[in-house]
Design an enzyme around this catalytic site. Structure first.
Site, PDB file in Angstrom:
ATOM      1  N   GLY A 131       0.810  -1.220   0.000  1.00  0.00           N
ATOM      2  CA  GLY A 131       0.000   0.000   0.000  1.00  0.00           C
ATOM      3  C   GLY A 131       0.842   1.268   0.000  1.00  0.00           C
ATOM      4  N   GLY A 132       2.063   1.162  -0.516  1.00  0.00           N
ATOM      5  CA  GLY A 132       2.929   2.340  -0.607  1.00  0.00           C
ATOM      6  C   GLY A 132       3.494   2.806   0.733  1.00  0.00           C
ATOM      7  N   ILE A 158      14.113   4.508  -9.602  1.00  0.00           N
ATOM      8  CA  ILE A 158      13.980   4.662 -11.056  1.00  0.00           C
ATOM      9  C   ILE A 158      13.188   5.946 -11.304  1.00  0.00           C
ATOM     10  CG2 ILE A 158      13.225   3.538 -13.198  1.00  0.00           C
ATOM     11  CD1 ILE A 158      15.041   1.640 -11.785  1.00  0.00           C
ATOM     12  N   HIS A 169       4.597   1.578 -14.433  1.00  0.00           N
ATOM     13  CA  HIS A 169       4.318   0.367 -13.660  1.00  0.00           C
ATOM     14  C   HIS A 169       3.589  -0.609 -14.584  1.00  0.00           C
ATOM     15  CE1 HIS A 169       2.809  -1.801  -9.910  1.00  0.00           C
ATOM     16  NE2 HIS A 169       2.081  -2.322 -10.885  1.00  0.00           N
ATOM     17  N   GLU A 225       7.742  -6.624  -7.172  1.00  0.00           N
ATOM     18  CA  GLU A 225       7.137  -7.514  -6.172  1.00  0.00           C
ATOM     19  C   GLU A 225       6.069  -8.398  -6.793  1.00  0.00           C
ATOM     20  OE1 GLU A 225       4.631  -6.093  -3.077  1.00  0.00           O
ATOM     21  OE2 GLU A 225       3.663  -4.598  -4.329  1.00  0.00           O
ATOM     22  N   ARG A 261      -2.271 -12.821  -4.585  1.00  0.00           N
ATOM     23  CA  ARG A 261      -3.718 -12.748  -4.348  1.00  0.00           C
ATOM     24  C   ARG A 261      -4.373 -12.207  -5.602  1.00  0.00           C
ATOM     25  NH1 ARG A 261      -3.944  -7.231  -4.283  1.00  0.00           N
ATOM     26  NH2 ARG A 261      -2.184  -6.180  -3.346  1.00  0.00           N
ATOM     27  N   ARG A 313     -10.592   3.966 -10.675  1.00  0.00           N
ATOM     28  CA  ARG A 313     -11.035   3.691  -9.299  1.00  0.00           C
ATOM     29  C   ARG A 313     -11.785   4.903  -8.777  1.00  0.00           C
ATOM     30  NH1 ARG A 313      -6.408   0.353  -5.995  1.00  0.00           N
ATOM     31  NH2 ARG A 313      -5.575  -0.811  -7.782  1.00  0.00           N
TER      32      ARG A 313
HETATM   33  P1  ADP Z   1       3.668  -1.539  -2.303  1.00  0.00           P
HETATM   34  O1  ADP Z   1       3.810  -3.000  -2.020  1.00  0.00           O
HETATM   35  O2  ADP Z   1       3.744  -0.683  -1.079  1.00  0.00           O
HETATM   36  O3  ADP Z   1       2.528  -1.223  -3.199  1.00  0.00           O
HETATM   37  P2  ADP Z   1       5.548  -1.620  -4.539  1.00  0.00           P
HETATM   38  O4  ADP Z   1       6.899  -2.222  -4.373  1.00  0.00           O
HETATM   39  O5  ADP Z   1       4.515  -2.441  -5.246  1.00  0.00           O
HETATM   40  O6  ADP Z   1       5.010  -1.149  -3.104  1.00  0.00           O
HETATM   41  O7  ADP Z   1       5.681  -0.228  -5.289  1.00  0.00           O
HETATM   42  C1  ADP Z   1       4.549   0.618  -5.435  1.00  0.00           C
HETATM   43  C2  ADP Z   1       4.899   1.775  -6.355  1.00  0.00           C
HETATM   44  O8  ADP Z   1       6.014   2.506  -5.808  1.00  0.00           O
HETATM   45  C3  ADP Z   1       5.341   1.389  -7.753  1.00  0.00           C
HETATM   46  O9  ADP Z   1       4.261   1.181  -8.613  1.00  0.00           O
HETATM   47  C4  ADP Z   1       6.130   2.629  -8.133  1.00  0.00           C
HETATM   48  O10 ADP Z   1       5.277   3.696  -8.447  1.00  0.00           O
HETATM   49  C5  ADP Z   1       6.847   2.976  -6.848  1.00  0.00           C
HETATM   50  N1  ADP Z   1       8.182   2.320  -6.766  1.00  0.00           N
HETATM   51  C6  ADP Z   1       8.496   1.150  -6.167  1.00  0.00           C
HETATM   52  N2  ADP Z   1       9.818   0.863  -6.297  1.00  0.00           N
HETATM   53  C7  ADP Z   1      10.365   1.874  -7.013  1.00  0.00           C
HETATM   54  C8  ADP Z   1      11.697   2.189  -7.479  1.00  0.00           C
HETATM   55  N3  ADP Z   1      12.738   1.406  -7.223  1.00  0.00           N
HETATM   56  N4  ADP Z   1      11.880   3.336  -8.188  1.00  0.00           N
HETATM   57  C9  ADP Z   1      10.827   4.165  -8.445  1.00  0.00           C
HETATM   58  N5  ADP Z   1       9.580   3.947  -8.028  1.00  0.00           N
HETATM   59  C10 ADP Z   1       9.330   2.824  -7.313  1.00  0.00           C
END
Ligand code: ADP
Length: 450
Positions: free
Chosen positions: A164-165, A203, A208, A288, A292, A338
Site C-alpha cells: 500500500g505504498g 527509477i 508500472h 514484487e 492474491r 477507481r
Molecule cells: P507496495 O507494495 O507498497 O505497493 P511496490 O513495491 O509495489 O510497493 O511499489 C509501489 C509503487 O512505488 C510502484 O508502482 C512505483 O510507483 C513505486 N516504486 C516502487 N519501487 C520503485 C523504485 N525502485 N523506483 C521508483 N519507483 C518505485
C-alpha cells in the site's frame, strides 16, 4: 467442486466473489463487521455472519472469528479477496489445518514472496531482472550510506514487509537518506510490525507494468498479459489499463515470460500478479509479487474473456486450467478508473459519509463493480474505494471516449469522489498519447514530488 464458500472480506470484492459463486452454483456465506451491518450486498449471500466491531483488527483481520464463522456455516473453502488476510500465510495455514481450503497460493510460496527482500532473491535465481539494490536488509546508517554511494542517488528506502505504498522514502542525498531511513523503519514497524528495510535504486519516472498469472495445482502456469498501472498517487493506483500503450511487442513478451519463470521458481499456483517497473529505455525490473487477486483484475477479464474469480475457485477445488497459454488471446482495450470516496482537490483526503444521490453509468462497453448505491454510508474505517468503473472497446482511443462518456453520466452526491480527476485525466494529452509515468498525477495535480 465446493458446495459452500465463505468470503472473508467486504465491499465490492465480497460482492464480486458472491457473484462468481452464484454463477458457479455454489452457496456463499458473507461476514460483516458492525460498520457493514446494513450493507445491501449481504442480502445477496445465502448467509451473513457478524464477526465483530468496525475496526478491521477486531473483525476482518481476526483469524479466530473468521474461522469460527466458517465452522458455524460449515463451508469447505474461504475466499480472502484482497487486502485484510489475503496475503497472510499464517491465515492460509490455519484454514488448511482446519480442513478448509484457502482459495489462493500455497503458504510456502506466500511466505517466500511476501517479503520483498526474499522475493528479490528468488527473482534473481529465476533470471528475472530486479531493480539494483542492497544485497540484503539495511540495519544501520553507515551501511545505508555506503550502499547509496555505490548505487548513486536517488535511492528508495523500502519496507521488506511493505504494501500500500507504506514504509517507502525517496532519498537524494545523505541527509535525506538518514532521516528517510528512520522514518521508513518506524512506519514499517507500526504498519507491519516489522521494521526491516532495504534500499533500491530509485527509477526516475518509471511506468508500472504488471503481469496477471494463473496456475493450477498440476504444474500449469500461464500469464494473461499485462496491465499498465502507471497512474498513481502516493504509490497507489488510480487508473489501470490493458494493453499497455507504446510497449514494444518484444519487451512485452519478455516481461510476460519473466513473470511465468518467477512463479514457477516460487512453486506458485492460483491467481497472482508480478509487478515490474519500466524505465525510459524500456528496461524492466521486477519489484514484487502480489500473491492474491488484485483490485484491477477485471481489466484482464475484459481483454481475455477469462473470469479470474471463477478460475481461482476451480483451481482451489483441484481442477486443471481449462486452457493453455496459446489459447489465451488479448483482444481490444480495457480501462479501469477507481472511484474513491476522496477529495482530489484536497490532496485526496478521505471523504466518508452518506451517498445522497447515485446515478451510475451504463450502455455499451461499460462495467461497474460496486457495492455502493443511493443511501449507502461509506464507513470511515476501511479503504476509500467505492466503485470500479471499467470500459471495454476495440481500440484504446475508443476506450478513452467510452470512459469519458461513462464518467460524464456518473452522478454521485453527498460525498466527494475521484470522478472529477478521472475526467481530467481522460482529457489530458499526455494520457491520450500514452506518455505517463508513476509521478504524472503528483506532478500535474498535486504540485509535489513523488
Ligand atoms: P507496495 O507494495 O507498497 O505497493 P511496490 O513495491 O509495489 O510497493 O511499489 C509501489 C509503487 O512505488 C510502484 O508502482 C512505483 O510507483 C513505486 N516504486 C516502487 N519501487 C520503485 C523504485 N525502485 N523506483 C521508483 N519507483 C518505485
Amino acid at each position: 467442486m465446493f458446495q459452500r464458500i465463505l468470503v472473508a472480506n467486504r465491499g465490492e470484492i465480497a460482492l464480486r466473489v458472491i457473484r462468481a459463486c452464484r454463477d458457479l452454483g455454489i452457496e456463499v456465506v458473507a461476514v460483516f463487521s458492525e460498520a457493514d451491518r446494513d450493507a445491501p450486498y449481504l442480502k445477496l449471500a445465502d448467509q451473513a455472519i457478524c464477526i465483530g466491531p468496525a475496526a478491521g483488527v477486531e473483525s476482518y483481520l481476526k483469524i479466530a472469528r473468521i474461522i469460527s464463522a466458517a465452522e458455524v456455516a460449515n463451508v469447505q473453502a474461504i475466499h480472502p479477496g484482497y487486502g485484510f488476510l489475503s496475503e497472510n500465510a499464517h491465515f492460509a495455514e490455519v484454514c488448511r489445518a482446519c480442513r478448509i481450503e484457502f482459495i489462493g497460493p500455497p503458504e510456502e510460496a506466500m511466505r517466500r514472496l511476501g517479503n520483498k527482500n526474499e522475493a528479490r532473491k528468488l527473482a534473481k535465481k529465476a533470471n528475472v531482472p530486479v531493480v539494483p539494490g542492497s544485497e540484503g536488509l539495511i540495519t544501520d546508517e553507515n551501511q545505508a550510506i555506503r550502499v547509496a554511494h555505490e548505487m548513486g542517488y536517488p535511492v528508495l528506502i523500502k519496507a521488506a514487509a511493505g504494501g500500500g505504498g507504506r514504509g517507502m522514502r525517496v532519498a537524494r542525498n545523505d541527509i535525506s537518506l538518514k532521516s528517510g531511513l528512520h522514518a521508513a523503519q518506524q512506519e514499517a514497524e507500526s504498519a507491519f510490525k516489522d521494521g526491516s528495510v532495504y534500499i533500491e535504486k530509485y527509477i526516475e519516472q518509471p511506468r508500472h507494468i504488471e503481469i496477471q498469472l494463473l496456475g493450477d495445482r498440476h504444474g500449469n502456469m500461464i500469464h494473461l498479459f499485462e496491465r499498465d498501472c502507471s497512474l498513481q498517487r502516493r504509490h497507489q493506483k488510480l487508473v489501470e489499463e490493458s494493453a499497455a500503450p507504446n510497449l514494444p511487442e518484444e519487451v512485452r513478451s519478455k516481461i510476460c515470460e519473466s513473470a511465468v519463470r518467477l512463479a514457477k521458481e516460487a512453486g506458485y499456483y492460483n491467481a497472482g500478479t508480478c509487478e515490474f517497473l519500466l524505465d525510459r529505455d524500456n528496461n524492466f525490473y521486477f519489484i514484487e509479487v502480489n500473491a492474491r487477486i488484485q483490485v484491477e483484475h477485471p481489466v484482464t477479464e475484459l481483454v481475455t474473456g477469462v473470469d479470474l474469480i471463477k478460475q481461482q475457485i476451480r483451481i482451489a477445488a483441484g481442477e486443471k486450467l481449462p486452457f493453455k497459454q496459446k489459447d489465451v488471446q488479448h483482444r481490444g482495450h480495457a480501462i479501469e478508473c477507481r472511484i474513491n470516496a476522496e477529495d482530489p482537490a484536497n490532496n485526496f483526503r478521505a471523504t466518508p459519509g452518506v451517498i445522497t444521490r447515485w446515478q451510475p453509468p451504463g450502455g455499451p462497453g461499460v462495467r461497474l463493480d460496486t457495492h455502493a448505491c443511493q443511501g449507502y454510508r461509506v464507513p470511515p474505517n476501511y479503504d476509500s474505494m467505492v466503485a470500479k468503473l471499467l470500459v471495454y472497446q476495440p481500440t484504446r482511443l475508443d476506450a478513452i471516449a467510452c470512459m469519458r462518456r461513462a464518467l460524464n453520466e456518473f452522478v454521485v452526491e453527498g460525498i466527494k469522489t475521484t470522478i472529477p480527476i478521472h475526467r481530467e485525466i481522460m482529457n489530458h494529452t499526455a494520457f491520450i498519447e500514452g506518455h505517463v509515468d508513476t509521478t504524472f498525477i503528483e506532478r500535474t495535480w498535486m504540485q509535489q514530488k513523488a
